[in-house]
Scaffold this active site. Structure first.
Site, PDB file in Angstrom:
ATOM      1  N   ARG A  10       0.823  -1.217   0.000  1.00 10.38           N
ATOM      2  CA  ARG A  10       0.000   0.000   0.000  1.00 10.38           C
ATOM      3  C   ARG A  10       0.854   1.263   0.000  1.00 10.38           C
ATOM      4  O   ARG A  10       0.628   2.192  -0.762  1.00 10.38           O
ATOM      5  CB  ARG A  10      -0.874   0.050   1.252  1.00 10.38           C
ATOM      6  CG  ARG A  10      -2.016  -0.919   1.274  1.00 10.38           C
ATOM      7  CD  ARG A  10      -2.858  -0.610   2.506  1.00 10.38           C
ATOM      8  NE  ARG A  10      -3.788  -1.681   2.776  1.00 10.38           N
ATOM      9  CZ  ARG A  10      -3.485  -2.769   3.463  1.00 10.38           C
ATOM     10  NH1 ARG A  10      -2.278  -2.934   3.970  1.00 10.38           N
ATOM     11  NH2 ARG A  10      -4.389  -3.721   3.665  1.00 10.38           N
ATOM     12  N   ILE A  11       1.857   1.286   0.890  1.00  6.60           N
ATOM     13  CA  ILE A  11       2.666   2.504   1.023  1.00  6.60           C
ATOM     14  C   ILE A  11       3.531   2.700  -0.224  1.00  6.60           C
ATOM     15  O   ILE A  11       3.623   3.817  -0.758  1.00  6.60           O
ATOM     16  CB  ILE A  11       3.504   2.463   2.325  1.00  6.60           C
ATOM     17  CG1 ILE A  11       2.561   2.469   3.532  1.00  6.60           C
ATOM     18  CG2 ILE A  11       4.475   3.650   2.400  1.00  6.60           C
ATOM     19  CD1 ILE A  11       3.212   2.230   4.882  1.00  6.60           C
TER      20      ILE A  11
ATOM     21  N   ARG B 187       5.598 -10.169  -8.464  1.00  3.17           N
ATOM     22  CA  ARG B 187       5.122  -9.120  -9.353  1.00  3.17           C
ATOM     23  C   ARG B 187       3.688  -8.730  -8.949  1.00  3.17           C
ATOM     24  O   ARG B 187       2.897  -9.600  -8.557  1.00  3.17           O
ATOM     25  CB  ARG B 187       5.141  -9.640 -10.797  1.00  3.17           C
ATOM     26  CG  ARG B 187       4.741  -8.573 -11.749  1.00  3.17           C
ATOM     27  CD  ARG B 187       4.980  -8.892 -13.192  1.00  3.17           C
ATOM     28  NE  ARG B 187       4.380  -7.825 -13.965  1.00  3.17           N
ATOM     29  CZ  ARG B 187       3.941  -7.930 -15.196  1.00  3.17           C
ATOM     30  NH1 ARG B 187       4.072  -9.075 -15.844  1.00  3.17           N
ATOM     31  NH2 ARG B 187       3.396  -6.907 -15.802  1.00  3.17           N
TER      32      ARG B 187
ATOM     33  N   ARG C 252      11.567   0.374   8.262  1.00  2.00           N
ATOM     34  CA  ARG C 252      12.123  -0.021   9.555  1.00  2.00           C
ATOM     35  C   ARG C 252      13.640   0.093   9.483  1.00  2.00           C
ATOM     36  O   ARG C 252      14.252  -0.301   8.485  1.00  2.00           O
ATOM     37  CB  ARG C 252      11.749  -1.471   9.911  1.00  2.00           C
ATOM     38  CG  ARG C 252      10.347  -1.678  10.412  1.00  2.00           C
ATOM     39  CD  ARG C 252      10.149  -1.069  11.818  1.00  2.00           C
ATOM     40  NE  ARG C 252       8.821  -1.320  12.341  1.00  2.00           N
ATOM     41  CZ  ARG C 252       7.761  -0.524  12.149  1.00  2.00           C
ATOM     42  NH1 ARG C 252       7.888   0.588  11.451  1.00  2.00           N
ATOM     43  NH2 ARG C 252       6.588  -0.832  12.682  1.00  2.00           N
TER      44      ARG C 252
ATOM     45  N   ASP D 231      13.673   7.886   8.171  1.00  2.00           N
ATOM     46  CA  ASP D 231      12.695   8.175   9.225  1.00  2.00           C
ATOM     47  C   ASP D 231      12.803   7.116  10.318  1.00  2.00           C
ATOM     48  O   ASP D 231      12.136   7.216  11.339  1.00  2.00           O
ATOM     49  CB  ASP D 231      11.273   8.183   8.629  1.00  2.00           C
ATOM     50  CG  ASP D 231      10.225   8.580   9.649  1.00  2.00           C
ATOM     51  OD1 ASP D 231      10.483   9.540  10.421  1.00  2.00           O
ATOM     52  OD2 ASP D 231       9.156   7.935   9.706  1.00  2.00           O
TER      53      ASP D 231
ATOM     54  N   HIS E 242      11.175   8.917  13.331  1.00  2.00           N
ATOM     55  CA  HIS E 242      10.056   7.983  13.091  1.00  2.00           C
ATOM     56  C   HIS E 242       8.698   8.701  13.168  1.00  2.00           C
ATOM     57  O   HIS E 242       7.845   8.368  13.984  1.00  2.00           O
ATOM     58  CB  HIS E 242      10.106   6.806  14.077  1.00  2.00           C
ATOM     59  CG  HIS E 242       9.384   5.587  13.570  1.00  2.00           C
ATOM     60  ND1 HIS E 242       9.753   4.297  13.894  1.00  2.00           N
ATOM     61  CD2 HIS E 242       8.303   5.446  12.747  1.00  2.00           C
ATOM     62  CE1 HIS E 242       8.939   3.433  13.312  1.00  2.00           C
ATOM     63  NE2 HIS E 242       8.047   4.117  12.607  1.00  2.00           N
ATOM     64  N   ILE E 243       8.527   9.671  12.270  1.00  2.00           N
ATOM     65  CA  ILE E 243       7.268  10.452  12.263  1.00  2.00           C
ATOM     66  C   ILE E 243       6.411  10.136  11.035  1.00  2.00           C
ATOM     67  O   ILE E 243       5.504  10.886  10.708  1.00  2.00           O
ATOM     68  CB  ILE E 243       7.537  11.977  12.318  1.00  2.00           C
ATOM     69  CG1 ILE E 243       8.464  12.411  11.159  1.00  2.00           C
ATOM     70  CG2 ILE E 243       8.087  12.393  13.663  1.00  2.00           C
ATOM     71  CD1 ILE E 243       8.385  13.876  10.821  1.00  2.00           C
TER      72      ILE E 243
ATOM     73  N   SER F  99       3.913   8.319  10.302  1.00  4.93           N
ATOM     74  CA  SER F  99       2.449   8.346  10.427  1.00  4.93           C
ATOM     75  C   SER F  99       1.978   9.454  11.371  1.00  4.93           C
ATOM     76  O   SER F  99       0.805   9.481  11.759  1.00  4.93           O
ATOM     77  CB  SER F  99       1.962   6.997  10.956  1.00  4.93           C
ATOM     78  OG  SER F  99       2.505   6.760  12.247  1.00  4.93           O
TER      79      SER F  99
HETATM   80  C1  DGY Z   1       3.847   1.470  11.860  1.00  4.14           C
HETATM   81  O1  DGY Z   1       2.656   1.570  12.159  1.00  4.14           O
HETATM   82  O2  DGY Z   1       4.404   0.378  11.753  1.00  4.14           O
HETATM   83  C2  DGY Z   1       4.595   2.723  11.596  1.00  4.14           C
HETATM   84  O3  DGY Z   1       5.963   2.534  11.585  1.00  4.14           O
HETATM   85  C3  DGY Z   1       4.204   3.824  12.568  1.00  4.14           C
HETATM   86  O4  DGY Z   1       4.557   5.022  11.951  1.00  4.14           O
END
Ligand code: DGY
Length: 331
Positions: free
Chosen positions: A164-165, A188, A248, A272, A296-297, A299
């Protein structure tokens, strides 16, 4: 109502306002215990407070392993983490005890993709050096050659992890004139290719490393991706590459990254996520002017964090309603 029907819910941190207000109002037949200090719950407190919990609402900062599950006891039905990533949870251990796991997928896609684009642009356009120059009185007359960065127009972007991201990042970057996307992952993804549109190809990692002008890490951390970006991988990238990790910290071998930065092998870097978090302020990683580190911002918007905490609450409440099956070894 007898006490036997009451359940115990441990929440390991104060939640965003709207969700915290729900917790403060309480839920029928649920006793809530909550760590409310302004820091992650210390391990010793976590083990104490977990005792007797039927549900645990935790964060990515809480290591959920056999010790915690043992401390909670055999009545524990559900662990609900307010995160989409669950590399801090020992899943086989939960499965072996028939404990459900809740995560918060979907709602943080847009905010995290925004942060990824923010880091791509900030790294590519030398934001750290530019801001430092202004703050430290190094801003001279406008110069045709000073602080020249690179732009996305006609470039090739490599996305590692087209979930998704990854898709949301590609859609955003496409608007900046990217010519081609290369991606890597477990397989794929034709549907995602169609959603993104334009030139997009599932390629071997070697090719992605070699041909990408920008590389965005958007995959989960697991045994296969741990330290995937090591010195050898960095050495295969273009010397001008913009490397961004919003997934991560553990996906990057940080010593390898530091070595590559020292040797001038990378154009610029945006992170991040790091190992550890928080990154100590004397970390060598912070000494490179072409490396931007955020805390780590990904979200961290009010909308997204509220959505995440609401889902985490729903997950833990539904999990606590489950009939607790006996441990496999009790059978
Ligand atoms: C998550 O939800 O795994 C994210 O890293 C939080 O920002």
């Amino acid at each position: 109502m007898t006490d036997l029907q009451r359940q115990r819910l441990l929440v390991t941190r104060t939640l965003p306002q709207a969700s915290q207000a729900r917790l403060d109002k309480g839920f029928k037949d649920v006793d809530i215990v909550q760590w409310k200090e302004d820091c992650a719950i210390p391990r010793s407190e976590f083990l104490k407070m977990a005792k007797g919990a039927d549900g645990i609402l935790c964060l990515l900062t809480d290591n959920i392993d056999a010790e915690v599950l043992n401390a909670a006891g055999p009545q524990l039905k559900v662990v609900s983490t307010m995160s989409v990533g669950y590399d801090h949870v020992n899943v086989p251990e939960l499965e072996s005890r028939n404990i459900a796991l809740g995560i918060t997928p979907g709602v943080l896609t847009e905010a995290t993709a925004d942060t990824t684009v923010l880091l791509v642009l900030a790294a590519a356009r030398r934001m750290r050096e530019s801001m430092d120059a202004v703050t430290h009185g190094k801003w001279g007359a406008w110069s045709p050659t000073w602080l020249l960065g690179s732009q996305l127009t006609d470039k090739t972007v490599g996305i590692v992890g087209l979930g998704r991201i990854g898709v949301a990042v590609a859609k955003r970057l496409k608007a900046f004139g990217v010519q081609k996307f290369l991606y890597q992952g477990t397989r794929r993804k034709e549907e995602s290719e169609k959603t993104i549109g334009g030139e997009i190809e599932f390629v071997a990692m070697e090719r992605l490393l070699k041909e990408s002008d920008v590389i965005c890490v958007c995959c989960a951390l697991n045994d296969k991706t741990k330290n995937m970006f090591n010195y050898s991988a960095f050495s295969k990238m273009k010397g001008s590459v913009v490397f961004v990790n919003t997934a991560r910290g553990g996906i990057v071998d940080q010593d390898g990254l530091i070595r590559a930065l020292k040797e001038g092998k990378l154009g610029s870097v945006g992170l991040d996520v790091t190992v550890p978090e928080p990154l100590p302020k004397d970390s060598e990683l912070l000494s490179f002017s072409n490396c931007i580190v955020l805390p780590h911002i990904g979200s961290a918007t009010l909308e997204t964090r509220t959505a995440m905490s609401e889902i985490a609450i729903e997950n833990v409440l539904s999990g606590m309603k489950r009939e607790r099956l006996p441990f496999p070894h009790d059978a």
